[in-house]
Design an enzyme around this catalytic site. Structure first.
Site, PDB file in Angstrom:
ATOM      1  N   PHE A   1     -37.254  20.343  -3.947  1.00 14.49           N
ATOM      2  CA  PHE A   1     -37.354  21.757  -4.340  1.00 14.49           C
ATOM      3  C   PHE A   1     -38.224  22.555  -3.365  1.00 14.49           C
ATOM      4  O   PHE A   1     -38.145  23.782  -3.357  1.00 14.49           O
ATOM      5  CB  PHE A   1     -38.052  21.889  -5.710  1.00 14.49           C
ATOM      6  CG  PHE A   1     -37.286  21.354  -6.873  1.00 14.49           C
ATOM      7  CD1 PHE A   1     -36.232  22.067  -7.417  1.00 14.49           C
ATOM      8  CD2 PHE A   1     -37.630  20.138  -7.455  1.00 14.49           C
ATOM      9  CE1 PHE A   1     -35.540  21.592  -8.513  1.00 14.49           C
ATOM     10  CE2 PHE A   1     -36.941  19.652  -8.548  1.00 14.49           C
ATOM     11  CZ  PHE A   1     -35.886  20.377  -9.083  1.00 14.49           C
TER      12      PHE A   1
ATOM     13  N   SER B   1     -28.510  27.278  -3.116  1.00 18.94           N
ATOM     14  CA  SER B   1     -28.503  28.533  -3.873  1.00 18.94           C
ATOM     15  C   SER B   1     -27.143  29.198  -3.781  1.00 18.94           C
ATOM     16  O   SER B   1     -26.453  29.085  -2.760  1.00 18.94           O
ATOM     17  CB  SER B   1     -29.566  29.453  -3.265  1.00 18.94           C
ATOM     18  OG  SER B   1     -29.412  30.760  -3.718  1.00 18.94           O
TER      19      SER B   1
ATOM     20  N   TYR C   1     -33.470  33.706   4.208  1.00 19.70           N
ATOM     21  CA  TYR C   1     -33.695  32.675   3.180  1.00 19.70           C
ATOM     22  C   TYR C   1     -32.416  31.891   2.931  1.00 19.70           C
ATOM     23  O   TYR C   1     -32.392  30.662   2.937  1.00 19.70           O
ATOM     24  CB  TYR C   1     -34.187  33.330   1.874  1.00 19.70           C
ATOM     25  CG  TYR C   1     -34.012  32.443   0.670  1.00 19.70           C
ATOM     26  CD1 TYR C   1     -34.834  31.333   0.484  1.00 19.70           C
ATOM     27  CD2 TYR C   1     -32.998  32.685  -0.277  1.00 19.70           C
ATOM     28  CE1 TYR C   1     -34.648  30.493  -0.614  1.00 19.70           C
ATOM     29  CE2 TYR C   1     -32.812  31.856  -1.360  1.00 19.70           C
ATOM     30  CZ  TYR C   1     -33.647  30.764  -1.523  1.00 19.70           C
ATOM     31  OH  TYR C   1     -33.450  29.934  -2.596  1.00 19.70           O
TER      32      TYR C   1
ATOM     33  N   LYS D   1     -31.017  27.753   3.546  1.00 19.88           N
ATOM     34  CA  LYS D   1     -30.315  26.871   2.594  1.00 19.88           C
ATOM     35  C   LYS D   1     -29.016  26.360   3.223  1.00 19.88           C
ATOM     36  O   LYS D   1     -28.672  25.186   3.105  1.00 19.88           O
ATOM     37  CB  LYS D   1     -29.997  27.629   1.304  1.00 19.88           C
ATOM     38  CG  LYS D   1     -31.219  28.032   0.502  1.00 19.88           C
ATOM     39  CD  LYS D   1     -31.949  26.817  -0.018  1.00 19.88           C
ATOM     40  CE  LYS D   1     -33.186  27.146  -0.804  1.00 19.88           C
ATOM     41  NZ  LYS D   1     -34.058  25.998  -1.053  1.00 19.88           N
TER      42      LYS D   1
HETATM   43  P1  NAD Z   1     -41.259  27.790  -6.719  1.00 19.97           P
HETATM   44  O1  NAD Z   1     -41.851  28.640  -5.648  1.00 19.97           O
HETATM   45  O2  NAD Z   1     -41.796  27.922  -8.095  1.00 19.97           O
HETATM   46  O3  NAD Z   1     -41.315  26.246  -6.298  1.00 19.97           O
HETATM   47  C1  NAD Z   1     -41.272  25.837  -4.946  1.00 19.97           C
HETATM   48  C2  NAD Z   1     -42.471  24.933  -4.715  1.00 19.97           C
HETATM   49  O4  NAD Z   1     -42.463  24.472  -3.368  1.00 19.97           O
HETATM   50  C3  NAD Z   1     -43.805  25.651  -4.938  1.00 19.97           C
HETATM   51  O5  NAD Z   1     -44.562  24.909  -5.894  1.00 19.97           O
HETATM   52  C4  NAD Z   1     -44.471  25.644  -3.557  1.00 19.97           C
HETATM   53  O6  NAD Z   1     -45.871  25.521  -3.648  1.00 19.97           O
HETATM   54  C5  NAD Z   1     -43.806  24.441  -2.905  1.00 19.97           C
HETATM   55  N1  NAD Z   1     -43.754  24.472  -1.430  1.00 19.97           N
HETATM   56  C6  NAD Z   1     -43.275  25.457  -0.629  1.00 19.97           C
HETATM   57  N2  NAD Z   1     -43.374  25.091   0.660  1.00 19.97           N
HETATM   58  C7  NAD Z   1     -43.926  23.846   0.682  1.00 19.97           C
HETATM   59  C8  NAD Z   1     -44.282  22.939   1.723  1.00 19.97           C
HETATM   60  N3  NAD Z   1     -44.121  23.235   3.009  1.00 19.97           N
HETATM   61  N4  NAD Z   1     -44.831  21.753   1.381  1.00 19.97           N
HETATM   62  C9  NAD Z   1     -45.032  21.429   0.083  1.00 19.97           C
HETATM   63  N5  NAD Z   1     -44.719  22.247  -0.941  1.00 19.97           N
HETATM   64  C10 NAD Z   1     -44.163  23.445  -0.640  1.00 19.97           C
HETATM   65  O7  NAD Z   1     -39.682  28.073  -6.707  1.00 19.97           O
HETATM   66  P2  NAD Z   1     -38.553  27.638  -7.731  1.00 19.97           P
HETATM   67  O8  NAD Z   1     -38.015  28.882  -8.329  1.00 19.97           O
HETATM   68  O9  NAD Z   1     -39.027  26.542  -8.588  1.00 19.97           O
HETATM   69  O10 NAD Z   1     -37.458  27.106  -6.711  1.00 19.97           O
HETATM   70  C11 NAD Z   1     -37.350  25.744  -6.374  1.00 19.97           C
HETATM   71  C12 NAD Z   1     -36.268  25.595  -5.317  1.00 19.97           C
HETATM   72  O11 NAD Z   1     -35.037  26.116  -5.824  1.00 19.97           O
HETATM   73  C13 NAD Z   1     -36.537  26.356  -4.025  1.00 19.97           C
HETATM   74  O12 NAD Z   1     -36.096  25.572  -2.933  1.00 19.97           O
HETATM   75  C14 NAD Z   1     -35.704  27.587  -4.159  1.00 19.97           C
HETATM   76  O13 NAD Z   1     -35.318  28.106  -2.902  1.00 19.97           O
HETATM   77  C15 NAD Z   1     -34.503  27.066  -4.919  1.00 19.97           C
HETATM   78  N6  NAD Z   1     -33.789  28.082  -5.685  1.00 19.97           N
HETATM   79  C16 NAD Z   1     -34.474  28.871  -6.549  1.00 19.97           C
HETATM   80  C17 NAD Z   1     -33.822  29.861  -7.266  1.00 19.97           C
HETATM   81  C18 NAD Z   1     -34.570  30.786  -8.170  1.00 19.97           C
HETATM   82  O14 NAD Z   1     -34.073  31.881  -8.454  1.00 19.97           O
HETATM   83  N7  NAD Z   1     -35.742  30.427  -8.671  1.00 19.97           N
HETATM   84  C19 NAD Z   1     -32.436  30.014  -7.110  1.00 19.97           C
HETATM   85  C20 NAD Z   1     -31.747  29.163  -6.229  1.00 19.97           C
HETATM   86  C21 NAD Z   1     -32.447  28.202  -5.516  1.00 19.97           C
HETATM   87  C1  WQD Z   2     -30.714  40.210 -10.530  1.00 15.28           C
HETATM   88  C2  WQD Z   2     -30.197  41.610 -10.789  1.00 15.28           C
HETATM   89  C3  WQD Z   2     -30.963  43.249  -9.201  1.00 15.28           C
HETATM   90  C4  WQD Z   2     -35.186  43.168 -10.268  1.00 15.28           C
HETATM   91  C5  WQD Z   2     -32.053  36.216  -6.271  1.00 15.28           C
HETATM   92  C6  WQD Z   2     -31.836  35.626  -4.906  1.00 15.28           C
HETATM   93  C7  WQD Z   2     -30.956  34.408  -5.004  1.00 15.28           C
HETATM   94  C8  WQD Z   2     -31.516  33.403  -6.014  1.00 15.28           C
HETATM   95  C9  WQD Z   2     -31.788  34.059  -7.327  1.00 15.28           C
HETATM   96  C10 WQD Z   2     -32.912  31.902  -4.817  1.00 15.28           C
HETATM   97  C11 WQD Z   2     -29.776  42.346  -9.507  1.00 15.28           C
HETATM   98  C12 WQD Z   2     -31.487  43.558 -10.571  1.00 15.28           C
HETATM   99  C13 WQD Z   2     -33.829  42.916 -10.220  1.00 15.28           C
HETATM  100  C14 WQD Z   2     -35.640  44.433 -10.742  1.00 15.28           C
HETATM  101  C15 WQD Z   2     -33.347  45.076 -11.084  1.00 15.28           C
HETATM  102  N1  WQD Z   2     -32.777  32.884  -5.578  1.00 15.28           N
HETATM  103  N2  WQD Z   2     -32.927  43.855 -10.619  1.00 15.28           N
HETATM  104  N3  WQD Z   2     -34.680  45.335 -11.132  1.00 15.28           N
HETATM  105  O1  WQD Z   2     -30.820  39.078  -6.497  1.00 15.28           O
HETATM  106  O2  WQD Z   2     -29.189  37.934  -8.060  1.00 15.28           O
HETATM  107  O3  WQD Z   2     -30.774  36.590  -6.791  1.00 15.28           O
HETATM  108  O4  WQD Z   2     -32.603  35.210  -7.134  1.00 15.28           O
HETATM  109  O5  WQD Z   2     -32.073  31.249  -4.285  1.00 15.28           O
HETATM  110  O6  WQD Z   2     -30.902  33.879  -3.723  1.00 15.28           O
HETATM  111  O7  WQD Z   2     -31.226  36.615  -4.088  1.00 15.28           O
HETATM  112  O8  WQD Z   2     -31.625  37.941  -8.632  1.00 15.28           O
HETATM  113  O9  WQD Z   2     -33.261  38.481 -10.371  1.00 15.28           O
HETATM  114  O10 WQD Z   2     -33.571  39.481  -8.066  1.00 15.28           O
HETATM  115  O11 WQD Z   2     -31.692  40.283  -9.500  1.00 15.28           O
HETATM  116  O12 WQD Z   2     -32.532  45.930 -11.437  1.00 15.28           O
HETATM  117  O13 WQD Z   2     -36.826  44.728 -10.780  1.00 15.28           O
HETATM  118  O14 WQD Z   2     -31.263  42.393 -11.335  1.00 15.28           O
HETATM  119  O15 WQD Z   2     -30.604  44.425  -8.523  1.00 15.28           O
HETATM  120  O16 WQD Z   2     -28.686  43.138  -9.824  1.00 15.28           O
HETATM  121  P1  WQD Z   2     -30.542  37.997  -7.441  1.00 15.28           P
HETATM  122  P2  WQD Z   2     -32.648  39.016  -9.139  1.00 15.28           P
END
Ligand code: NAD
Ligand code: WQD
Length: 338
Positions: free
Chosen positions: A80, A124, A148, A152
């Protein structure tokens, strides 16, 4: 199995560590705490009735990683750790490419040299980019539109090349849609630092009085209510998707790709109103201009994960909002209460 979880103190990581402990696995977490707190793991241990081992280390620190693999025999890795803010990645591309790509390369080299060749990777939905029709299907040509997302995509390429070159690798590329919600206990949840980038954490901070009102980014999209549609997935369903993927690939080498989403689109205003239901009163909002880079609507074709893993989402939008609200109201300032 003994599972090493990178980024395991973070939002999705902590929920997955809990699911792994509940499924009987042993867990070692590696995290540099750049965007998280060790408190999440203390609470996971409380909920699971037993702890994960925690090692504070940075994936950019090769000797530290080497030490982790020497000290802790592991069977598989769930990866993650990474930086995840789309807007910040546009401002600081070097930081994002360095942290996410080099961190992953260090991890994979350490795994390979210790004979650990099973990995589940957090990809993602953003990898599908702007050119694909919805719903998104795993076999589509990917192409992210921000740094970003490109990290991925590039990590997916690295893992695919690895799987093609050496049949001992077992790889799952999990493309998450929009994770929201929290564990139903309200003990662990998402704890964004600074101003939340994502919709539900922002609404939750409005509800708890930390922000004045929600700004809805765009009300003139070609969607039923004019606001964007996204495929929201409860973080507990998402965590369970990791356990299912790990079980599946443990016995099957090669590179596998699965969308983890519900297959349904929900609008920004529908999400806001569901959150209002959970809170019990209306919340202030204002419709403003569109946010750069936002797509009008996307959701998953979730059929592959169901067919291959027997996994599908179980929790509704209302449950996502109720659980997110329970976490936010009992932890108004996240893990680090003043
Ligand atoms: P998060 O920031 O809560 O968790 C990521 C963790 O990685 C953090 O605890 C951070 O301290 C750690 N980290 C970052 N760089 C590091 C490094 N170099 N060495 C060690 N630790 C490191 O984020 P999350 O929402 O739990 O997301 C987890 C994963 O899922 C991420 O890779 C993120 O890109 C991916 N992801 C998240 C979402 C989302 O919307 N939350 C959506 C799609 C994909
Ligand atoms: C959802 C909707 C905004 C905030 C992002 C990353 C994606 C993935 C998930 C990591 C959109 C609207 C948001 C606000 C709003 N992360 N919005 N007011 O953009 O679909 O996806 O998070 O991989 O890569 O791009 O999610 O929650 O930011 O937005 O109106 O203050 O809510 O415009 O339509 P998004 P989000």
């Amino acid at each position: 199995m003994r599972i090493l979880v990178t980024g395991g103190t973070g939002y999705i990581g902590s929920h997955t560590v809990l699911s792994l402990l509940e499924s009987g696995h042993e867990v070692i977490v590696v995290d540099n705490l750049a965007n998280s707190s060790e408190e999440s793991l203390r609470r996971v241990a409380e909920l699971a009735g037993r702890p994960a081992v925690f090692v504070q280390a940075d994936l950019l620190d090769e000797p530290a990683l080497e030490e982790v693999f020497s000290a802790h025999p592991v069977d598989a890795v769930i990866h993650f750790a990474g930086l995840k803010a789309v807007g910040e990645s546009v401002q600081e591309p070097l930081n994002y490419y360095y942290n996410n790509i080099v961190g992953t390369l260090n991890l994979l080299r350490a795994m390979d040299s210790h004979g650990v060749r099973t990995i589940v990777f957090s990809s993602s939905a953003t990898v599908y980019g702007e050119h694909n029709p919805v719903p998104y299907i795993e076999k589509m040509e990917i192409g992210a539109n921000n740094p970003y997302g490109r990290t991925k995509e590039q990590i997916e390429d690295i893992l695919s090349d690895l799987g093609a070159a050496d049949e001992r690798w077992h790889v799952a590329l999990l493309r998450y849609f929009n994770p929201v919600g929290a564990h139903p206990s309200g003990r662990i949840g998402e704890d964004p630092q600074g101003i939340p980038n994502n919709l539900v954490p922002f609404i939750a901070q409005v509800a708890v009085g930390r922000r004045e009102k929600l700004l809805v980014f765009g009300g003139d999209y070609d969607t039923p209510d004019g606001t964007c549609l996204r495929d929201y997935i409860h973080v507990v369903d998402l965590a369970e998707g990791h356990v299912a993927a790990l079980d599946h690939i443990a016995a099957r080498p090669g590179v596998h790709r699965w969308n983890l989403g519900s297959g349904k689109g929900t609008s920004v205003l529908e999400m806001l109103h569901a959150f209002e239901q959970a809170v019990g009163h209306a919340l202030p909002y204002e419709i403003t201009g569109r946010r750069a880079g936002d797509l009008p609507a996307f959701w998953a074709d979730a059929s592959s994960a169901l067919a291959d893993l027997g996994w599908s989402t179980t929790k509704t939008i209302d449950q996502m909002c109720e659980d997110h609200w329970r976490w936010q109201k009992s932890n108004p300032h996240g893990y680090n209460a003043p």
